[in-house]
Design a protein around this motif. Structure first.
Motif, mmCIF file in Angstrom:
data_model
loop_
_atom_site.group_PDB
_atom_site.id
_atom_site.type_symbol
_atom_site.label_atom_id
_atom_site.label_comp_id
_atom_site.label_asym_id
_atom_site.label_seq_id
_atom_site.Cartn_x
_atom_site.Cartn_y
_atom_site.Cartn_z
ATOM 1 N N HIS A 248 0.837 -1.193 0.000
ATOM 2 C CA HIS A 248 0.000 0.000 0.000
ATOM 3 C C HIS A 248 0.876 1.250 0.000
ATOM 4 O O HIS A 248 1.870 1.328 0.722
ATOM 5 C CB HIS A 248 -0.930 0.005 1.207
ATOM 6 N N GLY A 249 0.485 2.234 -0.793
ATOM 7 C CA GLY A 249 1.239 3.475 -0.863
ATOM 8 C C GLY A 249 1.401 4.122 0.486
ATOM 9 O O GLY A 249 2.434 4.737 0.770
ATOM 10 N N GLU A 250 0.392 3.983 1.339
ATOM 11 C CA GLU A 250 0.475 4.573 2.671
ATOM 12 C C GLU A 250 1.681 4.053 3.436
ATOM 13 O O GLU A 250 2.381 4.814 4.109
ATOM 14 C CB GLU A 250 -0.811 4.272 3.452
ATOM 15 N N GLY A 259 7.433 2.869 14.269
ATOM 16 C CA GLY A 259 6.456 2.371 15.227
ATOM 17 C C GLY A 259 5.026 2.730 14.923
ATOM 18 O O GLY A 259 4.155 2.538 15.772
ATOM 19 N N CYS A 260 4.757 3.283 13.730
ATOM 20 C CA CYS A 260 3.381 3.687 13.405
ATOM 21 C C CYS A 260 3.135 3.404 11.933
ATOM 22 O O CYS A 260 3.696 4.060 11.056
ATOM 23 C CB CYS A 260 3.195 5.178 13.706
ATOM 24 N N HIS A 261 2.286 2.409 11.659
ATOM 25 C CA HIS A 261 2.105 1.990 10.273
ATOM 26 C C HIS A 261 0.807 1.199 10.141
ATOM 27 O O HIS A 261 0.230 0.729 11.117
ATOM 28 C CB HIS A 261 3.279 1.141 9.817
ATOM 29 N N CYS A 262 0.373 1.032 8.875
ATOM 30 C CA CYS A 262 -0.870 0.324 8.591
ATOM 31 C C CYS A 262 -0.668 -1.175 8.471
ATOM 32 O O CYS A 262 -1.637 -1.930 8.331
ATOM 33 C CB CYS A 262 -1.499 0.860 7.303
ATOM 34 N N TYR A 263 0.566 -1.649 8.525
ATOM 35 C CA TYR A 263 0.902 -3.034 8.232
ATOM 36 C C TYR A 263 0.232 -4.039 9.167
ATOM 37 O O TYR A 263 -0.148 -5.123 8.753
ATOM 38 C CB TYR A 263 2.416 -3.180 8.303
ATOM 39 N N ALA A 264 0.115 -3.663 10.445
ATOM 40 C CA ALA A 264 -0.506 -4.549 11.436
ATOM 41 C C ALA A 264 -1.454 -3.734 12.300
ATOM 42 O O ALA A 264 -1.283 -2.531 12.476
ATOM 43 C CB ALA A 264 0.555 -5.218 12.305
ATOM 44 N N LYS A 265 -2.462 -4.381 12.858
ATOM 45 C CA LYS A 265 -3.463 -3.664 13.657
ATOM 46 C C LYS A 265 -2.877 -3.101 14.937
ATOM 47 O O LYS A 265 -3.398 -2.120 15.473
ATOM 48 C CB LYS A 265 -4.650 -4.592 13.929
ATOM 49 N N GLY A 277 -1.117 -5.153 5.187
ATOM 50 C CA GLY A 277 -0.400 -6.320 4.692
ATOM 51 C C GLY A 277 0.498 -6.058 3.499
ATOM 52 O O GLY A 277 0.965 -4.948 3.280
ATOM 53 N N GLN A 278 0.699 -7.093 2.731
ATOM 54 C CA GLN A 278 1.656 -7.061 1.629
ATOM 55 C C GLN A 278 1.352 -8.192 0.651
ATOM 56 O O GLN A 278 0.785 -9.214 1.024
ATOM 57 C CB GLN A 278 3.072 -7.226 2.193
ATOM 58 N N PHE A 302 -1.106 -11.316 2.098
ATOM 59 C CA PHE A 302 -1.668 -11.414 3.444
ATOM 60 C C PHE A 302 -1.990 -10.028 3.964
ATOM 61 O O PHE A 302 -1.464 -9.023 3.498
ATOM 62 C CB PHE A 302 -0.704 -12.147 4.400
ATOM 63 N N GLY A 303 -2.890 -9.993 4.935
ATOM 64 C CA GLY A 303 -3.343 -8.754 5.551
ATOM 65 C C GLY A 303 -4.529 -9.067 6.432
ATOM 66 O O GLY A 303 -4.684 -10.192 6.921
ATOM 67 N N TYR A 304 -5.424 -8.080 6.608
ATOM 68 C CA TYR A 304 -6.579 -8.254 7.489
ATOM 69 C C TYR A 304 -7.465 -9.417 7.059
ATOM 70 O O TYR A 304 -8.187 -10.010 7.872
ATOM 71 C CB TYR A 304 -7.398 -6.960 7.551
#
Length: 414
Positions: A248-250, A259-265, A277-278, A302-304
């Motif tokens: 994801h571009g984000e 320490g702050c990212h969309c990769y994991a909840k 995810g990725q 993988f992801g949510y």
């Protein structure tokens, strides 16, 4: 290191993506800001390959993922001054729940950026997207060619000194290059999704949203024959392990592993990869353990929504016993697959694509939103199927939807 954990860490080191906004024109998920739609560019530049760059003709291979997409949510970064921080908040990290209601290729219909890891030599890179109506023509919206490397169209490269020197097509072992659109993304206060302000001369960009087709002409020789390394030795877990990933571009715009990212909840549990995810599209795995196989790609997303695909072959795929004509390997027999592999969220492909180490191949990645299909293909330049002849090798400025459908339904080797 476990191959999943290694992949997750790589995504964060590369810094991956997504941005929420309005309904995409081809049936994508609700996103807060889908970004600009790239305009058409000139095309029609077929590959210029010297005979010395070609290995014996091979049969090609495809892996088709069907019924992709699921509703759910992942944490999307917000400006701590504005919030809301209803997913996670800690030490200036503000994450908001980005809810996805659609199942049409979600979240891979959103803003995605490509990451390339060497060793790899690229001759051409092109991206196609629908011109408007998804059932109508598709335009070439981004392209790069090694015959004019200083003149990319609709593309931005970042990493491995490409910001200063430009992209020359050569990516050494363990080197990383992010490939995105050339459309600026304004980081800083109030940006949505949020990314930290950039320093002088820095540039952050959008990825590609909605349906898209990536085409890359490349070879992936072993590290010992390419040079240009970004490492000091062969002991690293990414040594001699090329990778083509979608993030994801984000996540990419967020910067380096932090320490702050969309990769994991929960960012401190990044190893779960249960957020945005990725997608490890073509990944050679080198974990210096039983998973290691430097001649075969693993493919998984993988992801949510969970894990889709299969892990590495390891010793199961004995490439040394295969003829040079085999591009797709049946994992159960270590022989050439009878025909293209088909997978779904409940069934792995049972096959793996072979790394081209001595000749070039076309790598195709189609993400088709309406059909919920992801199609991966490897095609030898001297063995292009007639059904996709309108696309390869010419890379036209525009192609009909029937050609996209031919890519989607392609089954190789037979």
């Amino acid at each position: 290191m476990n191959f999943k954990v290694k992949s997750l860490l790589l995504a964060l080191l590369c810094a991956c993506s997504q941005g929420p906004g309005s309904q995409s024109p081809d049936g994508g998920s609700q996103t807060q800001n889908p970004g600009p739609t790239p305009g058409p560019i000139d095309g029609g530049s077929g590959a210029d390959l010297d005979p010395s760059e070609l290995d014996p003709v091979s049969h090609g291979g495809t892996i088709t993922f069907e019924s992709i997409g699921a509703p759910g949510w992942y944490p999307s970064r917000r400006d701590p001054e504005t919030g809301p921080c209803d997913a996670y908040q800690s030490s200036g990290c503000c994450l908001s729940k980005h809810t996805i209601e659609s199942n049409t290729l979600t979240p891979w219909d959103e803003d995605l950026i490509v990451t390339l890891r060497g060793p790899m030599k690229v001759k051409q890179f092109a991206v196609y997207q629908p011109a408007g109506n998804p059932k109508g023509p598709w335009n070439l919206v981004s392209s790069w060619d090694d015959r004019s490397p200083k003149s990319p169209q609709g593309l931005h490269f970042e990493g491995n000194s490409t910001e200063e020197k430009g992209f020359d097509g050569i990516i050494g072992t363990e080197c990383l290059v992010d490939v995105s659109t050339s459309e600026d993304f304004a980081c800083g206060p109030g940006s949505l999704p949020y990314c930290p302000p950039q320093g002088s001369g820095k540039k952050k960009t959008w990825g590609w949203s909605g349906s898209k087709l990536f085409v890359m002409l490349a070879t992936m020789p072993h590290a010992s024959s390419l040079g240009h390394a970004c490492s000091q030795g062969s002991g690293g877990n990414w040594f001699d392990a090329p990778w083509v990933g979608l993030s994801h571009g984000e996540l990419v715009r967020a910067g380096a592993f932090g320490g702050c990212h969309c990769y994991a909840k929960e960012p401190d549990k990044w190893y779960l990869g249960d957020g945005c995810g990725q997608f490890n599209v073509f990944e050679v795995v080198n974990d210096n353990n039983d998973f290691k196989n430097l001649d075969v790609f693993s493919t998984n997303m993988f992801g949510y929504a969970g894990y889709v695909g299969e892990g590495p072959c390891g010793s199961k795929c004995k490439v040394g016993s295969l003829g040079s004509e085999a591009d797709l390997i049946d994992k159960s027999t270590s022989t050439e697959a009878a025909r293209g592999a088909v997978a779904s969220p409940t069934r792995g492909p049972g096959a793996a694509l072979r790394r081209p180490v001595s000749g070039y191949r076309y790598f195709l990645i189609l993400l088709d939103v309406p059909s919920r299909t992801v199609q991966l293909a490897i095609i030898h330049p001297l063995s292009v199927p007639a059904s996709v002849g309108a696309l390869l090798p010419g890379l036209p400025a525009q192609m009909e939807a029937s050609t996209v459908e031919a890519v989607r339904t392609l089954r190789l080797p037979r």
